[in-house]
Design an enzyme around this catalytic site. Structure first.
Site, short mmCIF file in Angstrom:
data_model
loop_
_atom_site.label_atom_id
_atom_site.label_comp_id
_atom_site.label_asym_id
_atom_site.label_seq_id
_atom_site.Cartn_x
_atom_site.Cartn_y
_atom_site.Cartn_z
N GLU A 12 22.11 78.19 44.45
CA GLU A 12 23.09 77.31 45.09
C GLU A 12 22.41 76.03 45.57
OE1 GLU A 12 25.89 76.36 45.57
OE2 GLU A 12 27.35 77.87 46.15
N ASP B 148 27.00 76.57 53.35
CA ASP B 148 27.59 75.95 54.54
C ASP B 148 28.28 77.06 55.34
OD1 ASP B 148 28.99 74.42 56.34
OD2 ASP B 148 29.97 73.15 54.88
N LYS C 98 23.03 75.30 56.01
CA LYS C 98 23.52 74.82 57.31
C LYS C 98 23.73 76.04 58.20
CE LYS C 98 26.11 70.87 55.39
NZ LYS C 98 27.48 70.37 55.13
N ASP D 96 28.04 66.44 45.91
CA ASP D 96 29.03 65.38 45.68
C ASP D 96 29.94 65.14 46.87
OD1 ASP D 96 30.38 67.99 45.24
OD2 ASP D 96 32.10 66.73 44.73
N ARG E 51 26.54 62.81 42.73
CA ARG E 51 25.67 63.88 42.23
C ARG E 51 24.40 63.37 41.57
NH1 ARG E 51 28.65 68.67 42.48
NH2 ARG E 51 30.83 68.60 41.82
P1 IMP Z 1 30.46 77.20 51.66
O1 IMP Z 1 31.35 78.10 50.85
O2 IMP Z 1 31.16 76.62 52.84
O3 IMP Z 1 29.15 77.83 52.03
O4 IMP Z 1 30.17 75.92 50.79
C1 IMP Z 1 29.39 75.98 49.70
C2 IMP Z 1 29.68 74.83 48.74
O5 IMP Z 1 30.31 73.70 49.38
C3 IMP Z 1 28.39 74.31 48.21
O6 IMP Z 1 28.03 74.97 47.03
C4 IMP Z 1 28.67 72.85 48.00
O7 IMP Z 1 29.18 72.67 46.69
C5 IMP Z 1 29.72 72.50 48.99
N1 IMP Z 1 29.13 71.84 50.18
C6 IMP Z 1 28.79 72.37 51.36
N2 IMP Z 1 28.27 71.46 52.19
C7 IMP Z 1 28.28 70.30 51.51
C8 IMP Z 1 27.86 68.96 51.84
O8 IMP Z 1 27.36 68.64 52.94
N3 IMP Z 1 28.03 68.02 50.86
C9 IMP Z 1 28.57 68.31 49.65
N4 IMP Z 1 28.96 69.54 49.30
C10 IMP Z 1 28.83 70.53 50.22
MG MG Z 2 28.07 74.30 45.13
#
Ligand code: IMP
Ligand code: MG
Length: 187
Positions: free
Chosen positions: A104, A108, A136, A171, A177
């Protein structure tokens, strides 16, 4: 470049390319320690599209020779997570009985990670672990407290504050990207 504008937003330099490479070398080192002499080589699943630059750099530093393919899951619209994770493209190599390493760009909330782990287990994967360039932790642990059932990524390049970033695969509505450095939203 110290600053970039994408769509309606301004971003400032956060992690220069040379530091990104060092972060990825650190991830490779963790994986080499684990898998260089392991009896079974894991199958690498690069999540599309954001993890492509990370995967390309990571492969240069591995001391084992894994099979690699892609998977696509989407959870984001704009700069906020939607909480809905869709798996939109399945791996082209069978995952049945395999030790999987998901690659990944960033974790987040962890929703994408959890959905992928669940889905791959349902597809018969023996073991699923997560490798992420960036993490994060603040957002992740908040969700972990709320849901009580999240598993943190096993291999992490660098933990960063809860800010929106772009570049090196990441992105903002599909733009940014191709930037070779990583930029943070400048408010
Ligand atoms: P999660 O499901 O919230 O953990 O998010 C994961 C996905 O969200 C990552 O694979 C990224 O594609 C996108 N993402 C999370 N944080 C960011 C950011 O700060 N900038 C851009 N894309 C993000
Ligand atoms: Mg992603």
């Amino acid at each position: 470049m110290q600053k970039v504008s994408i769509h309606d937003k301004n971003f400032r330099l956060m992690i220069p390319h040379s530091e990104i490479v060092e972060i990825i070398k650190g991830v490779a080192q963790q994986l080499n320690t684990e898998y260089e002499h392991a009896p079974k080589t894991p199958l690498l699943l690069c999540t599309l599209t954001g993890a492509l630059p990370f995967a390309a750099e990571l492969l240069k530093h591995l001391k084992f020779d894994p099979e690699i393919t892609t998977i696509k899951a989407s959870s984001y619209e704009g700069t906020k997570t939607t909480g809905h994770v869709k798996i939109t493209s399945a791996p082209t190599i069978p995952v049945d009985g395999q030790d999987i390493l998901i690659l990944e760009d960033i974790v987040d909330t962890g929703f994408t990670l959890e959905a992928l782990r669940r889905e791959l287990k349902e597809m018969g994967a023996a073991n699923v672990r997560m490798v992420t360039m960036l993490f994060k932790p603040d957002n992740f642990h908040r969700q972990e407290l709320l849901t009580g059932k999240m598993t943190a990524p096993e291999f992490v390049g660098k933990a960063i504050p809860n800010e929106f970033i772009v570049g090196f695969g990441l992105d903002y509505d599909e733009k940014g990207r191709a930037l070779k450095d990583i930029y943070v939203l400048d408010e």
